[in-house]
Design a protein around this motif. Structure first.
Motif, PDB file in Angstrom:
ATOM      1  N   GLU A  39       0.811  -1.214   0.000  1.00 33.24           N
ATOM      2  CA  GLU A  39       0.000   0.000   0.000  1.00 33.24           C
ATOM      3  C   GLU A  39       0.846   1.266   0.000  1.00 33.24           C
ATOM      4  OE1 GLU A  39      -3.441   0.129   2.367  1.00 33.24           O
ATOM      5  OE2 GLU A  39      -3.957  -1.979   2.047  1.00 33.24           O
ATOM      6  N   GLY A  40       2.162   1.106  -0.171  1.00 31.53           N
ATOM      7  CA  GLY A  40       2.995   2.275  -0.413  1.00 31.53           C
ATOM      8  C   GLY A  40       3.871   2.735   0.725  1.00 31.53           C
ATOM      9  N   TYR A  41       3.913   1.993   1.819  1.00 30.24           N
ATOM     10  CA  TYR A  41       4.791   2.370   2.931  1.00 30.24           C
ATOM     11  C   TYR A  41       6.211   1.885   2.631  1.00 30.24           C
ATOM     12  CZ  TYR A  41       0.650   3.525   5.674  1.00 30.24           C
ATOM     13  OH  TYR A  41      -0.515   4.101   6.125  1.00 30.24           O
ATOM     14  N   PRO A  42       7.204   2.779   2.588  1.00 28.30           N
ATOM     15  CA  PRO A  42       8.587   2.358   2.317  1.00 28.30           C
ATOM     16  C   PRO A  42       9.099   1.408   3.396  1.00 28.30           C
ATOM     17  CG  PRO A  42       8.343   4.744   2.095  1.00 28.30           C
ATOM     18  CD  PRO A  42       7.082   4.244   2.721  1.00 28.30           C
ATOM     19  N   VAL A  43      10.001   0.520   3.015  1.00 26.50           N
ATOM     20  CA  VAL A  43      10.474  -0.510   3.933  1.00 26.50           C
ATOM     21  C   VAL A  43      11.125   0.092   5.174  1.00 26.50           C
ATOM     22  CG1 VAL A  43      12.737  -0.770   2.823  1.00 26.50           C
ATOM     23  CG2 VAL A  43      11.736  -2.695   4.050  1.00 26.50           C
ATOM     24  N   GLU A  44      11.848   1.197   5.018  1.00 23.95           N
ATOM     25  CA  GLU A  44      12.531   1.799   6.167  1.00 23.95           C
ATOM     26  C   GLU A  44      11.575   2.555   7.086  1.00 23.95           C
ATOM     27  OE1 GLU A  44      12.661   4.797   2.803  1.00 23.95           O
ATOM     28  OE2 GLU A  44      12.955   2.623   3.041  1.00 23.95           O
ATOM     29  N   SER A  45      10.335   2.794   6.618  1.00 29.16           N
ATOM     30  CA  SER A  45       9.382   3.578   7.413  1.00 29.16           C
ATOM     31  C   SER A  45       8.471   2.707   8.268  1.00 29.16           C
ATOM     32  CB  SER A  45       8.521   4.448   6.495  1.00 29.16           C
ATOM     33  OG  SER A  45       7.560   3.659   5.805  1.00 29.16           O
ATOM     34  N   ILE A  46       8.596   1.378   8.143  1.00 29.99           N
ATOM     35  CA  ILE A  46       7.765   0.463   8.936  1.00 29.99           C
ATOM     36  C   ILE A  46       8.593  -0.029  10.119  1.00 29.99           C
ATOM     37  CG2 ILE A  46       6.367  -1.624   8.928  1.00 29.99           C
ATOM     38  CD1 ILE A  46       6.182  -1.350   5.875  1.00 29.99           C
ATOM     39  N   LEU A  47       8.250   0.426  11.292  1.00 26.45           N
ATOM     40  CA  LEU A  47       8.977   0.047  12.507  1.00 26.45           C
ATOM     41  C   LEU A  47       8.391  -1.248  13.069  1.00 26.45           C
ATOM     42  CD1 LEU A  47      10.976   0.666  14.845  1.00 26.45           C
ATOM     43  CD2 LEU A  47       9.131   1.989  15.913  1.00 26.45           C
ATOM     44  N   VAL A  48       9.259  -2.237  13.253  1.00 28.36           N
ATOM     45  CA  VAL A  48       8.861  -3.497  13.892  1.00 28.36           C
ATOM     46  C   VAL A  48       9.727  -3.673  15.130  1.00 28.36           C
ATOM     47  CG1 VAL A  48       8.576  -5.981  13.645  1.00 28.36           C
ATOM     48  CG2 VAL A  48       8.250  -4.495  11.656  1.00 28.36           C
ATOM     49  N   SER A  99      13.524  -1.420   9.347  1.00 25.74           N
ATOM     50  CA  SER A  99      13.588  -0.980  10.751  1.00 25.74           C
ATOM     51  C   SER A  99      12.986  -2.043  11.653  1.00 25.74           C
ATOM     52  CB  SER A  99      12.857   0.354  10.909  1.00 25.74           C
ATOM     53  OG  SER A  99      13.393   1.331  10.048  1.00 25.74           O
ATOM     54  N   ILE A 100      13.675  -3.176  11.756  1.00 24.58           N
ATOM     55  CA  ILE A 100      13.233  -4.284  12.603  1.00 24.58           C
ATOM     56  C   ILE A 100      14.254  -4.415  13.723  1.00 24.58           C
ATOM     57  CG2 ILE A 100      12.654  -6.738  12.687  1.00 24.58           C
ATOM     58  CD1 ILE A 100      12.168  -6.529   9.617  1.00 24.58           C
ATOM     59  N   MET A 101      13.860  -4.120  14.946  1.00 25.40           N
ATOM     60  CA  MET A 101      14.851  -3.981  16.023  1.00 25.40           C
ATOM     61  C   MET A 101      14.229  -4.233  17.388  1.00 25.40           C
ATOM     62  SD  MET A 101      15.103   0.200  15.832  1.00 25.40           S
ATOM     63  CE  MET A 101      14.979   0.245  14.039  1.00 25.40           C
ATOM     64  N   THR A 102      15.081  -4.251  18.402  1.00 26.27           N
ATOM     65  CA  THR A 102      14.610  -4.379  19.780  1.00 26.27           C
ATOM     66  C   THR A 102      14.156  -3.013  20.286  1.00 26.27           C
ATOM     67  OG1 THR A 102      16.770  -3.928  20.762  1.00 26.27           O
ATOM     68  CG2 THR A 102      16.275  -6.229  20.206  1.00 26.27           C
ATOM     69  N   ILE A 103      13.437  -3.016  21.395  1.00 25.19           N
ATOM     70  CA  ILE A 103      12.976  -1.775  22.002  1.00 25.19           C
ATOM     71  C   ILE A 103      14.156  -0.887  22.387  1.00 25.19           C
ATOM     72  CG2 ILE A 103      12.748  -3.040  24.192  1.00 25.19           C
ATOM     73  CD1 ILE A 103      10.808   0.140  23.278  1.00 25.19           C
ATOM     74  N   ALA A 138       9.429  14.462  14.577  1.00 24.68           N
ATOM     75  CA  ALA A 138      10.622  13.911  13.930  1.00 24.68           C
ATOM     76  C   ALA A 138      10.542  12.390  13.827  1.00 24.68           C
ATOM     77  CB  ALA A 138      11.868  14.324  14.714  1.00 24.68           C
ATOM     78  N   VAL A 139      10.067  11.738  14.891  1.00 26.67           N
ATOM     79  CA  VAL A 139       9.960  10.276  14.873  1.00 26.67           C
ATOM     80  C   VAL A 139       8.894   9.831  13.878  1.00 26.67           C
ATOM     81  CG1 VAL A 139       9.431   8.224  16.250  1.00 26.67           C
ATOM     82  CG2 VAL A 139      10.777  10.076  17.250  1.00 26.67           C
ATOM     83  N   ARG A 140       7.778  10.544  13.838  1.00 27.21           N
ATOM     84  CA  ARG A 140       6.698  10.175  12.915  1.00 27.21           C
ATOM     85  C   ARG A 140       7.083  10.391  11.457  1.00 27.21           C
ATOM     86  NH1 ARG A 140       2.204  13.215  16.571  1.00 27.21           N
ATOM     87  NH2 ARG A 140       1.779  11.527  18.045  1.00 27.21           N
ATOM     88  N   GLN A 141       7.977  11.333  11.220  1.00 25.71           N
ATOM     89  CA  GLN A 141       8.461  11.517   9.852  1.00 25.71           C
ATOM     90  C   GLN A 141       9.347  10.353   9.421  1.00 25.71           C
ATOM     91  OE1 GLN A 141      10.338  15.378  10.032  1.00 25.71           O
ATOM     92  NE2 GLN A 141       8.470  16.463   9.427  1.00 25.71           N
ATOM     93  N   THR A 142       9.997   9.725  10.390  1.00 22.96           N
ATOM     94  CA  THR A 142      10.858   8.575  10.089  1.00 22.96           C
ATOM     95  C   THR A 142      10.046   7.297   9.963  1.00 22.96           C
ATOM     96  OG1 THR A 142      12.673   9.603  11.313  1.00 22.96           O
ATOM     97  CG2 THR A 142      12.855   7.241  10.872  1.00 22.96           C
ATOM     98  N   TYR A 143       9.113   7.090  10.893  1.00 24.70           N
ATOM     99  CA  TYR A 143       8.332   5.852  10.921  1.00 24.70           C
ATOM    100  C   TYR A 143       6.862   6.165  10.666  1.00 24.70           C
ATOM    101  CZ  TYR A 143      12.601   4.406  13.293  1.00 24.70           C
ATOM    102  OH  TYR A 143      13.913   4.170  13.608  1.00 24.70           O
ATOM    103  N   LYS A 144       6.348   5.610   9.578  1.00 30.47           N
ATOM    104  CA  LYS A 144       4.955   5.858   9.185  1.00 30.47           C
ATOM    105  C   LYS A 144       4.009   4.779   9.699  1.00 30.47           C
ATOM    106  CE  LYS A 144       6.464   9.281   6.619  1.00 30.47           C
ATOM    107  NZ  LYS A 144       6.272  10.684   7.040  1.00 30.47           N
TER     108      LYS A 144
END
Length: 505
Positions: free
Chosen positions: A39-48, A114-118, A368-374
């Motif tokens: 649906e158009g979310y860039p891979v780096e903008s999806i925080l897991v 953006s797949i990482m630990t807390i 700033a965080v929301r601009q990085t992670y959608k």
């Protein structure tokens, strides 16, 4: 809760997904992730976010594999695929070329995922937004804080303990209170600002000279009037003679006198049931050993022993006062170390980011965080503590059009020892826009699934909290009962009742 259909939900919501063991939690995460990409979310903008490095690595591998397989089927022959994600995307014929282009680009750029630990997320956010979070530019993460805690503990004892009265030092030694014991006691709590101290403040009472005066009086009575006390107790008709026998009473008096002769006014009596013999002569103990309706024996000696017991309780409060003082000392030392050396522990990353987001001027940081992670997906959400949930709810839940998925199972909360709080999960459930459950168990045999359903459905609140529901799951139609003995299906869930006198082999 309603069963989850990952292709029918409105993804621009805050959604809680309850995933029992074996119901395909990771598969669901990979499905949602690929749908976001499509649906158009860039891979780096999806925080897991997950909780361990191993889990993050496994999740990254599983997501990439699902992405690769989905793209291959879409490019070749999607109609041959049994994957519900492929079938869902292939029906979007008008936008299918664009979807394939997005997935292909995501696969090429997957190293940026953006797949990482807390803790990794907090460290990255603080570093990249040092101005907005008012944090240091150069943060050094120290994985093991044991050396620092040891240094602070020994420093505290040197400056605040070793110069205390010798009587209190004897009390500390009696209770094995050392710098090492402080480290063991406080290791799990020193970096958790959300913990409230009860009692909040306890004064340190300097009663040691008064204690010595009492000891001097007791010693005088034991030297000159021990026979008088012995006779008073043995002749008292109401006192339990099994405890206060002709053998015990003189022995207790002699032991107490001997200790005072050896240690004088420096003697510290352990005033507990399993402690020193002098405790036997306190009014507190005599009340317990005197029959109902009989008056207590009266003597100055018993009053003095009771006063000694009250001093012992003051010593206990002084120890609490010392522990509270240590927590303040540690917090000050920690802040000083962070400012001078730039060293941070794992807990500090969470605490500092949470504190930065709580400030009135945190809007720039949130922006700033929301601009990085959608979009954001949190795995094993049941192990989230209140501070962690506060971070994510401020960043994503409060913004109406941000996909925010919390996936977990309150029945599997296993990280209470490090702060995981089931009530944070329950709060998130109340505050989420929608709640869903995964209803199929792909791991267990149908009979086992049926047995578990039956057991946990017999009580209205099987997990004590009414907010933690038990949702029945089903096995897929292709599942089989594979536990067989002599061509007969063996019940996978069995109970054995063993009598108390039977030996368990």
């Amino acid at each position: 809760m309603k069963p989850l259909d990952p292709f029918q939900i409105d993804i621009e919501k805050t959604i809680l997904i309850e995933a029992s063991a074996g119901t395909g939690k990771t598969y669901t995460i990979t499905t949602l992730y690929c749908r976001l990409l499509a649906e158009g979310y860039p891979v780096e903008s999806i925080l897991v976010v997950t909780f361990t490095e191993a889990a993050a690595a496994e999740l990254k591998l599983r997501i990439r594999s699902r992405l690769f397989n989905t793209l291959n089927f879409l490019l070749e022959e999607p109609r041959d695929s049994k994957d519900d994600l492929v079938r869902f995307l292939s029906r979007k014929k008008e936008t299918l070329p664009l979807i394939c282009q997005r997935l292909q680009h995501a696969l090429i750029c997957f190293d940026q995922a953006s797949i990482m630990t807390i803790h990794s997320f907090c460290l990255k956010t603080l570093k990249e937004n040092a101005f907005e979070s008012h944090s240091l530019f150069d943060i050094k993460l120290v994985p093991d804080r044991s050396l620092f805690l040891r240094e602070v503990s020994f420093d505290f004892f040197m400056h605040h303990v070793n110069n205390l009265d010798k009587l209190f030092l004897s009390y500390l030694a009696q209770h094995q209170i050392t710098p090492e014991s402080f480290i063991a006691s406080f290791d799990k709590v020193v970096s958790r600002p959300g913990l409230a101290l009860k009692p909040f403040a306890v004064p340190f009472e300097n009663v040691f000279d008064d204690y010595r005066k009492i000891l001097k009086k007791i010693h005088g009575i034991l030297l000159n009037r021990a026979g008088e006390i012995n006779e008073l107790i043995l002749n008292h008709t109401g006192i339990d003679k099994r405890s206060y026998s002709k053998k015990n009473v003189p022995a207790w008096l002699d032991l107490s006198c001997l200790k005072l002769e050896q240690e004088s006014t420096g003697a510290l009596f352990k005033m507990t049931e399993k402690g020193d013999a002098l405790y036997k002569f306190t009014q507190t103990r005599l009340v317990l050993k005197t029959k109902f309706g009989h008056a207590l024996p009266e003597h100055e000696f018993f009053d003095l022993c009771e006063q000694l017991l009250s001093f012992y309780e003051i010593f206990e409060n002084n120890l609490i006062s010392l522990k509270i003082k240590f927590l303040d000392f540690f917090t000050t030392a920690l802040e000083k170390m962070k400012k001078i050396q730039g060293n941070f522990f794992f807990d500090d990353l969470i605490n500092d980011l949470a504190a930065a987001l709580e400030k009135d001027n945190s809007k720039n940081l949130q922006k700033a965080v929301r601009q990085t992670y959608k979009a954001c997906l949190i795995d094993e959400f049941q192990d989230t503590d209140p501070r962690q949930y506060d971070i994510f709810s401020r960043l994503f839940s409060s913004k109406g059009d941000t996909p925010f998925f919390m996936i977990g199972d309150p029945k599997q909360a296993i990280y209470a020892f490090r702060g995981g709080d089931i009530f944070a999960y329950l709060k998130a459930s109340r505050e989420s826009d929608q709640q869903f459950t995964l209803e199929k168990n792909f791991r267990s045999a149908p009979l086992l699934v049926d047995g578990i359903n039956e057991i946990f459905s017999t009580q209205p609140n099987p997990f004590l909290f009414e907010f933690i529901e038990f949702s029945k799951v089903t096995a897929p139609s292709t599942a089989r009962n594979i536990l067989v003995e002599k061509d007969h299906v063996v019940p996978p869930l069995q109970f054995c009742f063993i009598k108390r006198d039977e030996q368990v082999v």
